[in-house]
Design a protein around this motif. Structure first.
Motif, PDB file in Angstrom:
ATOM      1  N   ASP A 119       2.639  10.951  -9.573  1.00  0.00           N
ATOM      2  CA  ASP A 119       1.447  10.784  -8.744  1.00  0.00           C
ATOM      3  C   ASP A 119       1.843  10.341  -7.328  1.00  0.00           C
ATOM      4  N   PHE A 120       2.814   9.447  -7.254  1.00  0.00           N
ATOM      5  CA  PHE A 120       3.290   8.913  -5.971  1.00  0.00           C
ATOM      6  C   PHE A 120       3.818  10.032  -5.081  1.00  0.00           C
ATOM      7  N   SER A 125      -1.253  10.525   2.296  1.00  0.00           N
ATOM      8  CA  SER A 125      -1.552   9.488   3.286  1.00  0.00           C
ATOM      9  C   SER A 125      -0.434   8.446   3.355  1.00  0.00           C
ATOM     10  N   PRO A 126       0.126   8.175   4.545  1.00  0.00           N
ATOM     11  CA  PRO A 126       1.186   7.161   4.697  1.00  0.00           C
ATOM     12  C   PRO A 126       0.734   5.770   4.243  1.00  0.00           C
ATOM     13  N   THR A 130       2.406   3.654   1.041  1.00  0.00           N
ATOM     14  CA  THR A 130       2.939   2.290   1.100  1.00  0.00           C
ATOM     15  C   THR A 130       2.316   1.401   0.031  1.00  0.00           C
ATOM     16  N   SER A 131       0.989   1.471  -0.122  1.00  0.00           N
ATOM     17  CA  SER A 131       0.304   0.621  -1.108  1.00  0.00           C
ATOM     18  C   SER A 131       0.698   1.006  -2.536  1.00  0.00           C
ATOM     19  N   ASN A 162      13.897   0.192   0.157  1.00  0.00           N
ATOM     20  CA  ASN A 162      13.245   1.451   0.536  1.00  0.00           C
ATOM     21  C   ASN A 162      11.735   1.327   0.701  1.00  0.00           C
ATOM     22  N   ILE A 163      11.095   0.486  -0.104  1.00  0.00           N
ATOM     23  CA  ILE A 163       9.626   0.417  -0.027  1.00  0.00           C
ATOM     24  C   ILE A 163       9.135  -0.280   1.241  1.00  0.00           C
ATOM     25  N   GLN A 164      10.044  -0.887   1.992  1.00  0.00           N
ATOM     26  CA  GLN A 164       9.644  -1.481   3.267  1.00  0.00           C
ATOM     27  C   GLN A 164       9.156  -0.392   4.227  1.00  0.00           C
ATOM     28  N   GLU A 165       9.771   0.772   4.119  1.00  0.00           N
ATOM     29  CA  GLU A 165       9.318   1.956   4.854  1.00  0.00           C
ATOM     30  C   GLU A 165       9.258   3.097   3.837  1.00  0.00           C
ATOM     31  N   ALA A 166       8.194   3.099   3.089  1.00  0.00           N
ATOM     32  CA  ALA A 166       8.065   3.988   1.919  1.00  0.00           C
ATOM     33  C   ALA A 166       8.129   5.473   2.269  1.00  0.00           C
ATOM     34  N   THR A 167       8.917   6.198   1.470  1.00  0.00           N
ATOM     35  CA  THR A 167       8.969   7.658   1.548  1.00  0.00           C
ATOM     36  C   THR A 167       8.785   8.201   0.136  1.00  0.00           C
TER      37      THR A 167
END
Length: 212
Positions: A119-120, A125-126, A130-131, A162-167
């Protein structure tokens, strides 16, 4: 004296044999009860998961003006799941059955994490990315998370950074690891399970239909 001793031993031996036979019969009866209970529990769990997945799909379908119904697969369809793990995951009923199986083994967090990652990866949406990344991390990755998955410390560390700037690739390594665990461990056990074997059995009605 010897004949009396022989008769006594024979009597005791017969009594032990009857006792052993009774115990064996009792054990077989208990195994039968356990088997019926397990299958009944499987069906209950499967119905629960299938209803949930069907109801959520129906709600989405209604919004789109479409209606979909999901039915128990035929034995032939169920047998296809044994050809590849992806075949199982791609089938809604197969996925529901596999989730029920993992729940019975107390490791449903693996499939839930894998589905969350799928799903992720579809999120556009950026902000949502992130959420969702933080939620997945809190639910599955961090130490003593409610659904903590079994991955190595280095992978956990990498995800935390990595989740600090999620991709979309934040959880790729962990998802591959969990997929491999399920494919090599849980999937073979699922294929050998009582419930899957029941799904693959051809009923008299099915056999009659095939014969026509």
């Amino acid at each position: 004296m010897q004949s009396a001793l022989f008769l006594a031993l024979r009597h005791d031996g017969g009594r032990m044999e009857r006792g052993g036979r009774r115990r064996s019969e009792a054990e077989e009866a208990e195994k039968g009860r356990m088997k019926r209970t397990i299958i009944k529990d499987w069906k209950t769990r499967l119905s629960y998961f299938l209803q949930n997945s069907s109801s959520s799909t129906k709600m989405k379908s209604k919004k789109a003006g479409k209606h979909h119904n999901y039915f128990r697969p035929s034995p032939e369809e169920a047998q296809l799941w044994s050809e590849a793990f992806d075949e199982l995951l791609a089938n809604k009923y197969g996925l529901a059955a596999f989730r029920a199986f993992l729940k019975s083994e107390f490791c449903e967090e693996n499939i839930e994490f894998w589905l969350a990652c799928e799903d992720f990866k579809k999120t556009k949406s950026p902000q949502k990315l992130t959420s969702k990344a933080k939620k997945i991390y809190n639910d599955f990755i961090e130490k003593e998370a409610p659904k903590e998955i079994n991955i190595d410390f280095q992978t956990k560390n990498m995800i935390a950074q990595n989740i600090q700037e999620a991709t979309h690739t934040c959880f790729s390594a962990a998802q591959k690891r969990v997929y491999s665990l399920m494919e090599n461990n849980s999937y073979p056990r699922f294929l050998e399970s009582e419930f899957y074997q029941e799904l693959c059995k051809t009923t008299p009605i099915n056999r009659a239909a095939q014969g026509t």
